[in-house]
Design a protein around this motif. Structure first.
Motif, PDB file in Angstrom:
ATOM      1  N   ARG A 104     -12.926  32.261 -33.117  1.00 25.32           N
ATOM      2  CA  ARG A 104     -11.544  31.827 -33.346  1.00 25.32           C
ATOM      3  C   ARG A 104     -10.978  32.502 -34.584  1.00 25.32           C
ATOM      4  N   GLU A 105      -9.753  32.952 -34.475  1.00 28.16           N
ATOM      5  CA  GLU A 105      -9.086  33.549 -35.626  1.00 28.16           C
ATOM      6  C   GLU A 105      -8.321  32.465 -36.368  1.00 28.16           C
ATOM      7  N   ALA A 106      -8.550  32.370 -37.672  1.00 28.52           N
ATOM      8  CA  ALA A 106      -7.843  31.390 -38.487  1.00 28.52           C
ATOM      9  C   ALA A 106      -6.439  31.894 -38.792  1.00 28.52           C
ATOM     10  N   THR A 107      -5.505  30.952 -38.860  1.00 30.73           N
ATOM     11  CA  THR A 107      -4.120  31.255 -39.192  1.00 30.73           C
ATOM     12  C   THR A 107      -3.827  30.711 -40.587  1.00 30.73           C
ATOM     13  N   GLU A 108      -3.221  31.533 -41.443  1.00 27.54           N
ATOM     14  CA  GLU A 108      -2.827  31.061 -42.774  1.00 27.54           C
ATOM     15  C   GLU A 108      -1.500  30.321 -42.625  1.00 27.54           C
ATOM     16  N   VAL A 109      -1.542  28.992 -42.794  1.00 25.19           N
ATOM     17  CA  VAL A 109      -0.352  28.157 -42.574  1.00 25.19           C
ATOM     18  C   VAL A 109       0.401  27.864 -43.867  1.00 25.19           C
ATOM     19  N   ALA A 110      -0.238  28.061 -44.991  1.00 24.50           N
ATOM     20  CA  ALA A 110       0.367  27.968 -46.321  1.00 24.50           C
ATOM     21  C   ALA A 110      -0.507  28.870 -47.198  1.00 24.50           C
ATOM     22  N   ASP A 111      -0.028  29.246 -48.372  1.00 24.55           N
ATOM     23  CA  ASP A 111      -0.803  30.135 -49.237  1.00 24.55           C
ATOM     24  C   ASP A 111      -2.204  29.583 -49.462  1.00 24.55           C
ATOM     25  N   GLY A 112      -3.217  30.302 -48.964  1.00 24.74           N
ATOM     26  CA  GLY A 112      -4.596  29.911 -49.175  1.00 24.74           C
ATOM     27  C   GLY A 112      -5.111  28.801 -48.275  1.00 24.74           C
ATOM     28  N   VAL A 113      -4.331  28.408 -47.266  1.00 20.33           N
ATOM     29  CA  VAL A 113      -4.732  27.337 -46.339  1.00 20.33           C
ATOM     30  C   VAL A 113      -4.861  27.944 -44.946  1.00 20.33           C
ATOM     31  N   TYR A 114      -6.075  27.899 -44.397  1.00 21.26           N
ATOM     32  CA  TYR A 114      -6.368  28.527 -43.111  1.00 21.26           C
ATOM     33  C   TYR A 114      -6.838  27.490 -42.104  1.00 21.26           C
ATOM     34  N   LEU A 115      -6.272  27.538 -40.906  1.00 22.84           N
ATOM     35  CA  LEU A 115      -6.643  26.628 -39.831  1.00 22.84           C
ATOM     36  C   LEU A 115      -7.082  27.416 -38.614  1.00 22.84           C
ATOM     37  N   ALA A 116      -8.088  26.897 -37.914  1.00 27.46           N
ATOM     38  CA  ALA A 116      -8.547  27.497 -36.665  1.00 27.46           C
ATOM     39  C   ALA A 116      -8.704  26.382 -35.634  1.00 27.46           C
TER      40      ALA A 116
END
Length: 111
Positions: A9-21
């Motif tokens: 899974r590729e993580a998405t940066e949703v805010a500066d320095g915050v990554y969700l997958a």
């Protein structure tokens, strides 16, 4: 049965320095991996989903209704639906954990 590997899974940066997958998604719940860099903040938000989670690395401070709750490696938490909350990594190490949402949460409004 559906299986998902975090490495696929590729993580998405949703805010500066915050990554969700996004990981597995069922009919009534979903699971999401998060990685939060030192000093990063998850902005205050709310959602219809009940949210439970588990911290497996680092420490994360939640801010809920002006009150602070610090969760550390090995801690779990529960956030009721529609409750405004934010989170901050106030340490010098990344935070890693998982969140489970019910009903499934497929979008993140701050993307």
């Amino acid at each position: 049965m559906d299986t998902n590997a975090l490495s696929d899974r590729e993580a998405t940066e949703v805010a500066d320095g915050v990554y969700l997958a996004q990981l597995a998604v069922g009919q009534r719940m979903s699971i999401q991996h998060f990685h939060i860099e030192p000093g990063a903040t998850v902005p205050e938000h709310s959602h219809e989903h009940e949210q439970t989670g588990f911290i497996y690395g680092g420490a994360l401070t939640f801010i809920v209704d002006g009150e602070e709750f610090t969760t550390e490696q090995g801690d779990s938490y529960a956030i009721p639906s529609d409750e405004p909350h934010a989170a901050e990594n106030r340490t010098d190490k990344p935070v890693r954990g998982i969140d489970i949402f019910s009903p499934p949460r497929l979008d993140v409004p701050w993307e």
